[in-house]
Enzyme design. Structure first.
Site, PDB file in Angstrom:
ATOM      1  N   ALA A   1      71.279 -17.296 -86.996  1.00 27.10           N
ATOM      2  CA  ALA A   1      71.278 -18.086 -88.233  1.00 27.10           C
ATOM      3  C   ALA A   1      72.692 -18.566 -88.559  1.00 27.10           C
ATOM      4  O   ALA A   1      73.078 -18.675 -89.713  1.00 27.10           O
ATOM      5  CB  ALA A   1      70.710 -17.248 -89.382  1.00 27.10           C
TER       6      ALA A   1
ATOM      7  N   LYS B   1      82.028 -23.394 -87.695  1.00 20.14           N
ATOM      8  CA  LYS B   1      81.389 -24.671 -88.017  1.00 20.14           C
ATOM      9  C   LYS B   1      81.067 -24.846 -89.501  1.00 20.14           C
ATOM     10  O   LYS B   1      81.143 -25.956 -90.025  1.00 20.14           O
ATOM     11  CB  LYS B   1      80.101 -24.827 -87.194  1.00 20.14           C
TER      12      LYS B   1
ATOM     13  N   SER C   1      85.028 -21.470 -73.264  1.00 20.79           N
ATOM     14  CA  SER C   1      84.659 -22.884 -73.459  1.00 20.79           C
ATOM     15  C   SER C   1      84.983 -23.756 -72.239  1.00 20.79           C
ATOM     16  O   SER C   1      86.097 -23.705 -71.711  1.00 20.79           O
ATOM     17  CB  SER C   1      85.390 -23.450 -74.686  1.00 20.79           C
TER      18      SER C   1
ATOM     19  N   GLY D   1      72.680 -23.742 -71.670  1.00 19.93           N
ATOM     20  CA  GLY D   1      73.267 -24.683 -72.628  1.00 19.93           C
ATOM     21  C   GLY D   1      74.147 -25.769 -72.024  1.00 19.93           C
ATOM     22  O   GLY D   1      74.787 -26.511 -72.780  1.00 19.93           O
TER      23      GLY D   1
ATOM     24  N   ASP E   1      76.108 -31.595 -82.288  1.00 22.57           N
ATOM     25  CA  ASP E   1      75.287 -30.543 -81.663  1.00 22.57           C
ATOM     26  C   ASP E   1      73.802 -30.896 -81.711  1.00 22.57           C
ATOM     27  O   ASP E   1      73.079 -30.725 -80.724  1.00 22.57           O
ATOM     28  CB  ASP E   1      75.451 -29.207 -82.404  1.00 22.57           C
TER      29      ASP E   1
ATOM     30  N   ASN F   1      80.769 -29.947 -86.273  1.00 20.55           N
ATOM     31  CA  ASN F   1      81.325 -29.431 -85.017  1.00 20.55           C
ATOM     32  C   ASN F   1      82.377 -30.372 -84.429  1.00 20.55           C
ATOM     33  O   ASN F   1      82.944 -30.084 -83.388  1.00 20.55           O
ATOM     34  CB  ASN F   1      80.216 -29.161 -83.983  1.00 20.55           C
TER      35      ASN F   1
HETATM   36  P1  NDP Z   1      78.056 -18.447 -85.485  1.00 21.05           P
HETATM   37  O1  NDP Z   1      79.187 -17.489 -85.470  1.00 21.05           O
HETATM   38  O2  NDP Z   1      77.976 -19.450 -86.580  1.00 21.05           O
HETATM   39  O3  NDP Z   1      76.665 -17.620 -85.462  1.00 21.05           O
HETATM   40  C1  NDP Z   1      76.493 -16.557 -84.564  1.00 21.05           C
HETATM   41  C2  NDP Z   1      75.074 -15.998 -84.674  1.00 21.05           C
HETATM   42  O4  NDP Z   1      74.927 -15.028 -83.622  1.00 21.05           O
HETATM   43  C3  NDP Z   1      74.749 -15.287 -85.986  1.00 21.05           C
HETATM   44  O5  NDP Z   1      73.402 -15.535 -86.302  1.00 21.05           O
HETATM   45  C4  NDP Z   1      74.962 -13.809 -85.633  1.00 21.05           C
HETATM   46  O6  NDP Z   1      74.161 -12.927 -86.383  1.00 21.05           O
HETATM   47  C5  NDP Z   1      74.458 -13.805 -84.203  1.00 21.05           C
HETATM   48  N1  NDP Z   1      74.984 -12.695 -83.395  1.00 21.05           N
HETATM   49  C6  NDP Z   1      76.272 -12.490 -83.028  1.00 21.05           C
HETATM   50  N2  NDP Z   1      76.358 -11.380 -82.254  1.00 21.05           N
HETATM   51  C7  NDP Z   1      75.092 -10.890 -82.139  1.00 21.05           C
HETATM   52  C8  NDP Z   1      74.527  -9.756 -81.479  1.00 21.05           C
HETATM   53  N3  NDP Z   1      75.297  -8.914 -80.771  1.00 21.05           N
HETATM   54  N4  NDP Z   1      73.189  -9.556 -81.569  1.00 21.05           N
HETATM   55  C9  NDP Z   1      72.416 -10.399 -82.303  1.00 21.05           C
HETATM   56  N5  NDP Z   1      72.896 -11.491 -82.950  1.00 21.05           N
HETATM   57  C10 NDP Z   1      74.219 -11.727 -82.866  1.00 21.05           C
HETATM   58  O7  NDP Z   1      78.091 -19.155 -84.036  1.00 21.05           O
HETATM   59  P2  NDP Z   1      77.645 -20.634 -83.614  1.00 21.05           P
HETATM   60  O8  NDP Z   1      76.321 -20.919 -84.215  1.00 21.05           O
HETATM   61  O9  NDP Z   1      78.743 -21.588 -83.825  1.00 21.05           O
HETATM   62  O10 NDP Z   1      77.499 -20.488 -82.002  1.00 21.05           O
HETATM   63  C11 NDP Z   1      76.517 -19.650 -81.451  1.00 21.05           C
HETATM   64  C12 NDP Z   1      76.486 -19.765 -79.939  1.00 21.05           C
HETATM   65  O11 NDP Z   1      76.066 -21.074 -79.547  1.00 21.05           O
HETATM   66  C13 NDP Z   1      77.821 -19.540 -79.226  1.00 21.05           C
HETATM   67  O12 NDP Z   1      77.579 -18.730 -78.084  1.00 21.05           O
HETATM   68  C14 NDP Z   1      78.263 -20.930 -78.829  1.00 21.05           C
HETATM   69  O13 NDP Z   1      79.105 -20.911 -77.689  1.00 21.05           O
HETATM   70  C15 NDP Z   1      76.917 -21.571 -78.517  1.00 21.05           C
HETATM   71  N6  NDP Z   1      76.927 -23.035 -78.599  1.00 21.05           N
HETATM   72  C16 NDP Z   1      76.701 -23.795 -77.487  1.00 21.05           C
HETATM   73  C17 NDP Z   1      76.707 -25.165 -77.557  1.00 21.05           C
HETATM   74  C18 NDP Z   1      76.454 -26.003 -76.363  1.00 21.05           C
HETATM   75  O14 NDP Z   1      76.808 -27.197 -76.401  1.00 21.05           O
HETATM   76  N7  NDP Z   1      75.864 -25.496 -75.312  1.00 21.05           N
HETATM   77  C19 NDP Z   1      76.967 -25.873 -78.825  1.00 21.05           C
HETATM   78  C20 NDP Z   1      77.118 -24.985 -79.931  1.00 21.05           C
HETATM   79  C21 NDP Z   1      77.131 -23.626 -79.822  1.00 21.05           C
HETATM   80  P3  NDP Z   1      74.692 -12.233 -87.748  1.00 21.05           P
HETATM   81  O15 NDP Z   1      74.433 -13.237 -88.829  1.00 21.05           O
HETATM   82  O16 NDP Z   1      73.845 -11.019 -87.855  1.00 21.05           O
HETATM   83  O17 NDP Z   1      76.149 -11.929 -87.553  1.00 21.05           O
END
Ligand code: NDP
Length: 271
Positions: free
Chosen positions: A131, A75, A24, A236, A108, A95
């Site tokens: 998702a 979140k 982060s 991002g 967000d 968030n």
């Molecule tokens: P969550 O943990 O809520 O969701 C993660 C998602 O990623 C799920 O859909 C999960 O799928 C999927 N996933 C994880 N690993 C893999 C993989 N190896 N292959 C395919 N799918 C995968 O996370 P968040 O939504 O909170 O955050 C997601 C990303 O967004 C992070 O990298 C975060 O840093 C980034 N972000 C950036 C922001 C910015 O300001 N630039 C703001 C908010 C977030 P499954 O359901 O199958 O586990």
């Protein structure tokens, strides 16, 4: 960057919590804005594993923390633990938390829409990958802005649950086929695990925008594969700055200087 475990994090005003947390850049951005606004107080990065969220929140409140940003994978938990304001209720995800009264908001979605200005102003079909909490907020924000949303997720049932919770029509394709979309939006945390996504990029139109909400010093495989296939790309960082600015204003009642926030991290960016 220094990170702490919630069990031994020192007292401070603000922090970002999540797991993992070492990636982060929020502390750099928020501390630059605090200093520029002449406000005292520290902003730390604190590791909070998913199942320890409630205990961590209790300890951080006892230590005098005033506000938290919440990132992967917390979140949806933050939404359930807080009094969500109108914006958070609109998306079902929090968030940003104010610990005094435990009100939660969502910055967000607004930050993401800020970052689209001048990059993808015309709505069209969008394929969201992932998702989780971020996907949930951005799907609703895009739908409200006139986009036609499809959601692919590694775990299909989670995408279907998201569609049912949000309550508007969205397609859930079985594969992340980029054909026919104006934007492919990666909200997965695959890059944090060093993994790539099974996207047949040769099927994408070169005018498509490939947008990855993740950021870092190294370009993600999602973006490098999209660029190699001639697509426009976006990381991002601008969303990070915009959501951070909105959180800062919500906590402190002062609009921060986004240029100062950007300057705090631009030397770290791969571009
Ligand atoms: P969550 O943990 O809520 O969701 C993660 C998602 O990623 C799920 O859909 C999960 O799928 C999927 N996933 C994880 N690993 C893999 C993989 N190896 N292959 C395919 N799918 C995968 O996370 P968040 O939504 O909170 O955050 C997601 C990303 O967004 C992070 O990298 C975060 O840093 C980034 N972000 C950036 C922001 C910015 O300001 N630039 C703001 C908010 C977030 P499954 O359901 O199958 O586990």
């Amino acid at each position: 960057m220094t990170t702490y475990s919630w069990r031994n994090a020192p007292s401070a005003g603000y922090a970002v919590i999540g797991d993992p947390i070492g990636h982060s850049w929020s502390p750099l951005i928020q501390e630059a804005a605090l200093a520029h606004a002449g406000l005292s107080g520290q902003y730390l990065a604190i590791q909070v594993p998913d199942l320890e969220f409630d205990s961590a929140l209790k300890r951080l409140r006892e230590c005098g923390y005033l506000g938290l940003n919440v990132t992967v994978p917390l979140k949806e938990r933050a939404y359930r633990a807080s009094q969500p304001d109108r914006e958070a209720r609109r998306f079902g995800v929090v968030n940003t938390l104010r610990l005094g009264d435990m009100v939660g908001t969502n910055t967000d979605a607004g930050g993401f829409l800020d970052s689209l200005q001048g990059v993808a102003d015309e709505p069209g079909p969008v394929l969201i990958l992932g998702a989780g909490g971020t996907s949930r907020a951005l799907a609703k924000a895009l739908q409200d802005a006139g986009w036609n949303v499809s959601i692919w997720n590694r775990t299909t049932e989670r995408a279907e649950r998201l569609v049912s919770d949000l309550g508007f029509p969205m397609t859930v394709p079985e594969t992340p086929d980029p054909k026919g979309f104006r934007m492919i939006l990666n909200t997965t945390s695959a890059a944090l695990a060093g993994e790539s996504l099974p996207i047949p990029w040769e099927r994408a139109d070169p005018s498509t925008l490939a947008y990855d909400v993740s950021y870092g010093s190294k370009m993600s495989s999602f973006l490098s594969e999209a660029r190699d296939h001639g697509l426009r790309i976006r990381d991002g960082v601008e969303m990070l700055i915009a959501q951070a600015a909105r959180s800062f204003e919500w906590w402190h009642g002062i609009e921060p200087d986004r240029a100062i926030m950007r300057k705090a991290v631009e030397h770290l960016r791969w571009t």
